[in-house]
Write a protein that holds these residues in place. Structure first.
Motif, PDB file in Angstrom:
ATOM      1  N   TYR A 117      19.097   4.829  -0.901  1.00  0.00           N
ATOM      2  CA  TYR A 117      17.744   5.339  -0.672  1.00  0.00           C
ATOM      3  C   TYR A 117      16.886   4.195  -0.157  1.00  0.00           C
ATOM      4  N   ARG A 118      16.239   4.441   0.982  1.00  0.00           N
ATOM      5  CA  ARG A 118      15.316   3.464   1.547  1.00  0.00           C
ATOM      6  C   ARG A 118      13.889   3.852   1.178  1.00  0.00           C
ATOM      7  N   LYS A 119      13.174   2.915   0.589  1.00  0.00           N
ATOM      8  CA  LYS A 119      11.819   3.174   0.098  1.00  0.00           C
ATOM      9  C   LYS A 119      10.989   3.868   1.158  1.00  0.00           C
ATOM     10  N   MET A 120      10.443   5.019   0.788  1.00  0.00           N
ATOM     11  CA  MET A 120       9.772   5.896   1.740  1.00  0.00           C
ATOM     12  C   MET A 120       8.310   5.517   1.952  1.00  0.00           C
ATOM     13  N   HIS A 121       7.643   5.116   0.876  1.00  0.00           N
ATOM     14  CA  HIS A 121       6.219   4.771   0.940  1.00  0.00           C
ATOM     15  C   HIS A 121       6.080   3.259   0.746  1.00  0.00           C
ATOM     16  N   LEU A 122       5.579   2.564   1.751  1.00  0.00           N
ATOM     17  CA  LEU A 122       5.472   1.116   1.676  1.00  0.00           C
ATOM     18  C   LEU A 122       4.208   0.708   0.922  1.00  0.00           C
ATOM     19  N   PHE A 123       4.341  -0.350   0.164  1.00  0.00           N
ATOM     20  CA  PHE A 123       3.291  -0.836  -0.736  1.00  0.00           C
ATOM     21  C   PHE A 123       2.293  -1.678   0.054  1.00  0.00           C
ATOM     22  N   ASP A 124       1.298  -1.017   0.614  1.00  0.00           N
ATOM     23  CA  ASP A 124       0.223  -1.678   1.348  1.00  0.00           C
ATOM     24  C   ASP A 124      -1.089  -1.389   0.622  1.00  0.00           C
ATOM     25  N   ILE A 125      -1.574  -2.357  -0.135  1.00  0.00           N
ATOM     26  CA  ILE A 125      -2.812  -2.147  -0.882  1.00  0.00           C
ATOM     27  C   ILE A 125      -3.690  -3.385  -0.803  1.00  0.00           C
ATOM     28  N   ASP A 126      -4.968  -3.197  -1.075  1.00  0.00           N
ATOM     29  CA  ASP A 126      -5.921  -4.311  -1.135  1.00  0.00           C
ATOM     30  C   ASP A 126      -6.948  -3.967  -2.202  1.00  0.00           C
ATOM     31  N   VAL A 127      -6.677  -4.407  -3.428  1.00  0.00           N
ATOM     32  CA  VAL A 127      -7.559  -4.114  -4.559  1.00  0.00           C
ATOM     33  C   VAL A 127      -8.544  -5.263  -4.707  1.00  0.00           C
ATOM     34  N   LYS A 128      -9.828  -4.993  -4.536  1.00  0.00           N
ATOM     35  CA  LYS A 128     -10.848  -6.026  -4.622  1.00  0.00           C
ATOM     36  C   LYS A 128     -10.806  -6.701  -5.996  1.00  0.00           C
ATOM     37  N   GLY A 129     -10.672  -8.006  -6.000  1.00  0.00           N
ATOM     38  CA  GLY A 129     -10.609  -8.751  -7.251  1.00  0.00           C
ATOM     39  C   GLY A 129      -9.266  -8.661  -7.937  1.00  0.00           C
TER      40      GLY A 129
END
Length: 284
Positions: A117-129
């Motif tokens: 299984y190839r990860k379907m949703h890529l972890f692209d986030i930017d949480v302030k602080g």
């Protein structure tokens, strides 16, 4: 009519991960042996990115082909040697056209690769602080659902950030899954907020078992994993949780609980499919 076994012993191995790939894989294989000796599981799971540090700058350097690469060969040999199923967490996979994927491999008791299984949703986030991380800088997203069968019981596979997407879990439920396994590496920002919440939500939404497998917490690492690998039942009850360090969970999964919950709270029969539904729109 064949009656499926209702109990399956599961082993969840939470591993510390360093920069030496060989040492990481050797540690994983050694821990598999220990778990088999102590608990005699039918199925063993490993963490996300268990053979390399979790970070975009490492993915290409540590990537391997599947099943020809070193890590695959070691997992195949371990599965065959111990006669067990292994859900091999995830590793960076060198795919077609030089693309890199975050990929989970699954091995049967004969050492055969039965699914990936190839990860379907890529972890692209930017949480302030909090944390900024973009897997898409290095990784390519997968596009295929993966369902395996262990002793007749269907199990869906996701990886980490996939757990935030209820639609993926719903597709697996619609395919008849009684469990979803998510190798994952939540961090010190998202872990305390959502790690347990999301597992219990997916289990409750879809009336199935949810199993997560994190790397161990390493305060000296560039990316610090939250830890606390878990097993959640179809009532959304946390059955067992690891600590934040290297640890093992062993538990007997009772699939009859899935039947009980679905019979007592029959939400899937009550859905208004004339008004809404979750469907697969593309499967390569």
């Amino acid at each position: 009519m064949t009656t499926l076994p209702k109990l399956m012993r599961l082993g969840v191995i939470q591993l510390k991960v360093g920069k030496d790939k060989i040492s990481n894989v050797e540690n994983a294989v050694a821990k598999i042996g220990q778990v088999v000796h102590e608990y005699k599981p039918r199925l063993v799971t490993l963490p996300e990115c268990f053979n390399c540090p979790y970070g975009t700058k490492y993915f290409r350097e540590y990537s391997e082909t599947i099943p020809g690469g070193y890590t695959s060969q070691q997992l195949s040999a371990a599965a065959k040697s111990y006669g067990i199923y292994i859900v091999g967490g995830s590793i960076p996979e060198m795919g077609e056209k030089d693309d890199i994927y975050n990929t989970c491999t699954v091995w049967d008791p004969s050492g055969n690769l039965i699914a990936k299984y190839r990860k379907m949703h890529l972890f692209d986030i930017d949480v302030k602080g909090g944390i900024c991380f973009k897997e898409s800088e290095t990784l390519t997203a997968g596009s295929n659902f993966t369902v395996i069968e262990v002793d007749g019981h269907k199990i869906g596979i996701g990886i980490c950030y996939d757990m935030r997407f209820e639609e993926l879990a719903r597709v697996y439920r619609n395919k008849g899954c009684e469990m979803i396994i998510y190798p994952g590496a939540f961090n010190m920002t998202t872990g305390p907020l959502h790690w347990e919440l999301l597992q219990r939500s997916r289990a409750n939404d879809n009336q199935l078992y949810v199993v997560t497998n994190s790397p161990a917490r390493d305060k000296d690492a560039e990316y610090i994993a939250w830890g606390y690998s878990m097993v959640v039942d179809p009532w959304a009850k946390v059955l067992k949780s690891a600590s934040d360090g290297e640890d093992v969970i062993s538990i007997d999964i009772d699939f009859s609980v899935v039947e009980q919950v679905r019979a007592q709270i029959p939400t899937f029969r009550q859905r208004r499919l004339d008004l809404y539904k979750t469907e697969i729109v593309n499967q390569d």
